[in-house]
Motif scaffolding. Structure first.
Motif, PDB file in Angstrom:
ATOM      1  N   GLU A 143       0.804  -1.314   0.081  1.00  0.00           N
ATOM      2  CA  GLU A 143       0.086   0.125   0.126  1.00  0.00           C
ATOM      3  C   GLU A 143       0.809   1.352  -0.093  1.00  0.00           C
ATOM      4  OE1 GLU A 143       0.169  -2.234   2.314  1.00  0.00           O
ATOM      5  OE2 GLU A 143       0.497  -1.479   4.285  1.00  0.00           O
ATOM      6  N   THR A 181      -5.251   1.038  -1.129  1.00  0.00           N
ATOM      7  CA  THR A 181      -5.589   0.650   0.252  1.00  0.00           C
ATOM      8  C   THR A 181      -5.609  -0.824   0.368  1.00  0.00           C
ATOM      9  OG1 THR A 181      -7.079   2.504  -0.012  1.00  0.00           O
ATOM     10  CG2 THR A 181      -7.541   0.822   1.691  1.00  0.00           C
ATOM     11  N   SER A 239      -5.598  -0.860  -6.987  1.00  0.00           N
ATOM     12  CA  SER A 239      -5.360   0.420  -6.762  1.00  0.00           C
ATOM     13  C   SER A 239      -6.495   1.562  -7.790  1.00  0.00           C
ATOM     14  CB  SER A 239      -4.076   0.792  -7.631  1.00  0.00           C
ATOM     15  OG  SER A 239      -3.420   1.782  -7.609  1.00  0.00           O
ATOM     16  N   LYS A 273       3.455   4.069  -1.763  1.00  0.00           N
ATOM     17  CA  LYS A 273       4.061   4.530  -2.507  1.00  0.00           C
ATOM     18  C   LYS A 273       5.588   4.680  -2.761  1.00  0.00           C
ATOM     19  CE  LYS A 273       0.176   7.684  -3.495  1.00  0.00           C
ATOM     20  NZ  LYS A 273      -0.478   8.939  -3.337  1.00  0.00           N
ATOM     21  N   GLU A 300      -4.190   5.661  -5.126  1.00  0.00           N
ATOM     22  CA  GLU A 300      -4.351   4.990  -3.836  1.00  0.00           C
ATOM     23  C   GLU A 300      -4.358   3.515  -3.998  1.00  0.00           C
ATOM     24  OE1 GLU A 300      -6.776   8.257  -1.300  1.00  0.00           O
ATOM     25  OE2 GLU A 300      -7.923   6.678  -2.560  1.00  0.00           O
TER      26      GLU A 300
END
Lengths: 113, 114
Positions: A52, A70, A75, A54, A68
């Motif tokens: 999750e 999550t 994604s 970056k 995102e």
């Protein structure tokens, strides 16, 4: 085994609107990448998730783009507000190991009018 | 920084003829090299890759590529093409080791004619 899937396959929106693209990586792949190809030019890297987090978002063009992931599964890539120059094909890819092999989805063709 | 140049944007060829799609790259560090293919209305599919070892790499569908370090090239070849090879071909590099982004060339459209 299912491959990388992307939704929608096509999206046509007006300038100023918001669009959300979704990518489902191959199950078990911790690495997820977004790429974009604009107007027949080269495919360019946007960002890379490890689970999750970056890992590298150096390719994100500006703050109108928000990605995102999550829970480290699927994604989303949101463009808000969309501009004409955002038109192109957005590819998602996932990978599992360090061999360099990335598995690509079919892409989402975004047209901003 | 790394860059990839695909020298031909379009390559027309007749069926059963040989073809070479050219790719040159620039990098100051060690890289992996890839060729991907995109058939109409499909996603990118890996044709072949060079990580290390033998400089001649064989891929799917009868394609092969040769890594030439001195000329910084990774040209793709097929001795006899088929109509079904009509597609867009992308050369890409990736800094070796770890999970690094792919850097693509602009693509070469191969059109195979009967």
């Amino acid at each position: 085994e299912a491959g990388v899937t992307q939704f929608p396959s096509h999206s046509v929106i007006e300038k100023g609107q918001t669009v959300t693209l979704r990518c489902d990586p191959i199950s078990g792949h911790d690495n997820l990448y977004w790429y974009r190809r604009v107007m027949g030019k080269e495919i360019k890297f946007l960002l890379h998730f490890v689970k999750e987090s970056k890992q590298d978002e150096s390719g994100m063009p500006n703050n109108r783009f928000l990605a995102e992931r999550t829970g480290g599964t699927y994604s989303t890539l949101k463009v808000q507000p969309a501009e004409l120059e955002d038109s192109g094909v957005y590819f998602c890819a996932s990978s599992q190991d360090t061999s360099g092999r990335e598995y690509f989805g079919p892409g989402t063709r975004l047209t901003v009018t | 920084a790394q860059s990839v140049t695909q020298l031909d944007s379009q390559v027309p060829v007749f069926e059963e003829a040989p073809v070479e799609l050219r790719c040159n790259y620039s990098s100051s560090v060690s890289v992996y090299l890839f060729w991907y293919v995109q058939y109409p209305n499909q996603g990118l599919q890996l044709l072949l890759k060079y990580l290390s070892g033998s400089t001649l790499v064989k891929g799917i569908n009868g394609f092969e590529a040769e890594f030439n370090k001195s000329q910084t090239s990774f040209h793709l070849r097929k001795p006899s093409v088929h109509i079904s090879d009509t597609a867009e071909y992308f050369c890409a590099v990736q800094v070796s080791g770890g999970y690094n982004k792919l850097i693509f060339g602009a693509g070469t459209r191969l059109a195979v004619h009967p």
